[in-house]
Scaffold this active site. Structure first.
Site, PDB file in Angstrom:
ATOM      1  N   PHE A 141       0.839  -1.294  -0.020  1.00  0.00           N
ATOM      2  CA  PHE A 141      -0.106   0.029  -0.085  1.00  0.00           C
ATOM      3  C   PHE A 141       1.060   1.305  -0.149  1.00  0.00           C
ATOM      4  CE2 PHE A 141      -2.309   3.643   1.919  1.00  0.00           C
ATOM      5  CZ  PHE A 141      -3.574   3.557   1.030  1.00  0.00           C
ATOM      6  N   ASP A 226       9.578   2.922   1.643  1.00  0.00           N
ATOM      7  CA  ASP A 226       8.505   3.669   1.861  1.00  0.00           C
ATOM      8  C   ASP A 226       8.291   3.685   3.487  1.00  0.00           C
ATOM      9  OD1 ASP A 226       5.945   4.641   2.627  1.00  0.00           O
ATOM     10  OD2 ASP A 226       4.913   3.521   0.951  1.00  0.00           O
ATOM     11  N   LYS A 255       3.080  11.129   6.867  1.00  0.00           N
ATOM     12  CA  LYS A 255       2.252  11.183   8.113  1.00  0.00           C
ATOM     13  C   LYS A 255       2.832  11.845   9.276  1.00  0.00           C
ATOM     14  CE  LYS A 255      -0.166   6.879   6.626  1.00  0.00           C
ATOM     15  NZ  LYS A 255      -1.501   7.743   6.108  1.00  0.00           N
TER      16      LYS A 255
END
Length: 401
Positions: A141, A226, A255
């Site tokens: 994801f 990531d 984030k």
């Protein structure tokens, strides 16, 4: 008759239903706790999918934002501003890298990494035009743009968004042999999450990241990590890669970099990699804006103390011990994770992940399901041990039912 506060969680007719939120409406938050519009307090055990690693309303982050709000919030990248250089220097240093390319969202940062890897492949490695390929992992994801969902194996995210961009090869996560077999002379990068978050907090076999690092180096291929969910303290180290002492060629961050205050993301790498960009080839109006830089600078300063990494390691060890006891009771099929982060697979006999999340909501604990049977736990790193234990006790009671 007007909507009740709980009904208003679903503003029918005005909000596209791209999410399926739990029926609670939050009005305020502090630390690890959120208060709904009816005045009930709920323990946040999700932390905005790691965007709130430092909790809600961290005083240093709020002060940094307020101070910057009174000075300047946006210049666009048409002009320099006085927080940009310091932000790039401090984040590069935290990562042990040389250059930073700031963006806003995690998906933007992944798109930036993809564009950077391809450009590096053509300008440095010498791949023929339009032949660059990137190897990714099943279960990944990395965001929801059309390019990214094109190499997703999650049909919910992928379906009905084609045609998809070519140039990606999907291999099983954790399988070094499959990764090596997929690499060709046109491969410019391997893009991986060191721990797969949306897939249910899937930790690869020990030595996998080391093997990827060795393989990519030997084949002149960029290793792109990531760390949008796994990075910045979540796993008990600054980066999840640190658990194997692996340094990739490129970090993709987001984030928690914005402290839960503003969206901030970045690609961090060497001058040899990020130096391939030239003016006008890539950009973002809001990327690296003064407000974002001010908050992210304070995030970097918090991480330099090591306090939050240590809390995640210590409380994470406690979390996983407690979850192991739940697994022994039969209500939980499997627990995965690292640090203050866990994926808990619920036994079908005890309900779906959604049903367990709703039952926990009734007990004022906020978690969220993924892939039907799994719930994810990622409380803010500022959570106290007593609050963590209280949340786990509510989970124990729900699963005993």
């Amino acid at each position: 008759m007007p909507d009740t506060p709980r009904d208003s969680a679903f503003p029918a007719g005005h909000s596209a239903q791209n999410y399926h939120p739990l029926p609670v409406v939050i009005a305020s938050a502090d630390g690890a706790w959120m208060t709904d519009v009816e005045g009930r307090r709920h323990l946040d055990m999700l932390a905005g999918y790691s965007a709130l690693n430092f909790g809600h309303g961290h005083p240093r982050l709020v002060k940094a934002a307020k101070d910057q709000l009174e000075r300047v919030t946006l210049t666009s990248r048409a002009f320099h501003h006085d927080r940009f250089g310091e932000f790039c220097a401090q984040l590069a240093d935290l990562c042990g890298m040389e250059m930073v390319l700031p963006m806003n969202t995690g998906a933007e940062a992944v798109e930036t990494a993809v564009k950077t890897a391809r450009k590096w492949g053509y300008r440095v490695k010498g791949v023929a035009p339009d032949r660059a390929r990137i190897v990714v992992a099943a279960g990944n994801f990395h965001g929801r743009t059309t390019t990214i969902v094109g190499f997703s194996t999650d049909e919910t995210a992928r379906a009905d968004h084609g045609p998809y961009a070519p140039g990606f090869d999907i291999v099983p996560y954790g399988d070094l042999a499959a990764l090596e077999a997929a690499m060709t002379d046109d491969t410019v990068a391997v893009l991986l999450e060191p721990i797969q978050g949306e897939a249910g907090v899937v930790v690869p076999p020990h030595g996998y990241l080391t093997g990827v690092r060795e393989l990519t180096r030997s084949r002149d291929v960029l290793f792109v990590c990531d760390e949008i969910q796994s990075g910045l303290g979540r796993t008990g180290k600054t980066f999840a890669c640190d658990h194997e002492d692996v340094v990739p060629d490129m970090y993709v961050l987001g984030k928690a970099l914005g402290g839960g205050v503003v969206p901030v993301s970045a690609v961090v790498s060497s001058a040899a990699v990020l130096g391939v960009h030239r003016p006008g080839e890539h950009g973002s109006t809001f990327g690296g804006n003064p407000l974002a830089c001010a908050v992210a600078l304070e995030v970097v300063a918090l991480l330099r103390t090591g306090e939050y990494q240590q809390r995640a390691a210590e409380l994470g060890a406690h979390l996983h011990r407690e979850l192991a006891s739940l697994a022994a009771g039969g209500a939980v099929q499997q627990v995965r994770g690292r640090g203050l982060w866990a994926g808990v697979d619920i036994a079908p006999s005890h309900g779906t992940g959604r049903e367990i999340s709703e039952q926990l909501l009734e007990r004022r604990v906020l978690v969220k399901d993924t892939h039907a049977s799994t719930i994810r736990l990622a409380p803010p790193l500022v959570i106290s041990k007593d609050d963590l234990d209280w949340g786990l006790e509510q989970m124990r009671s729900v699963l005993a039912g």
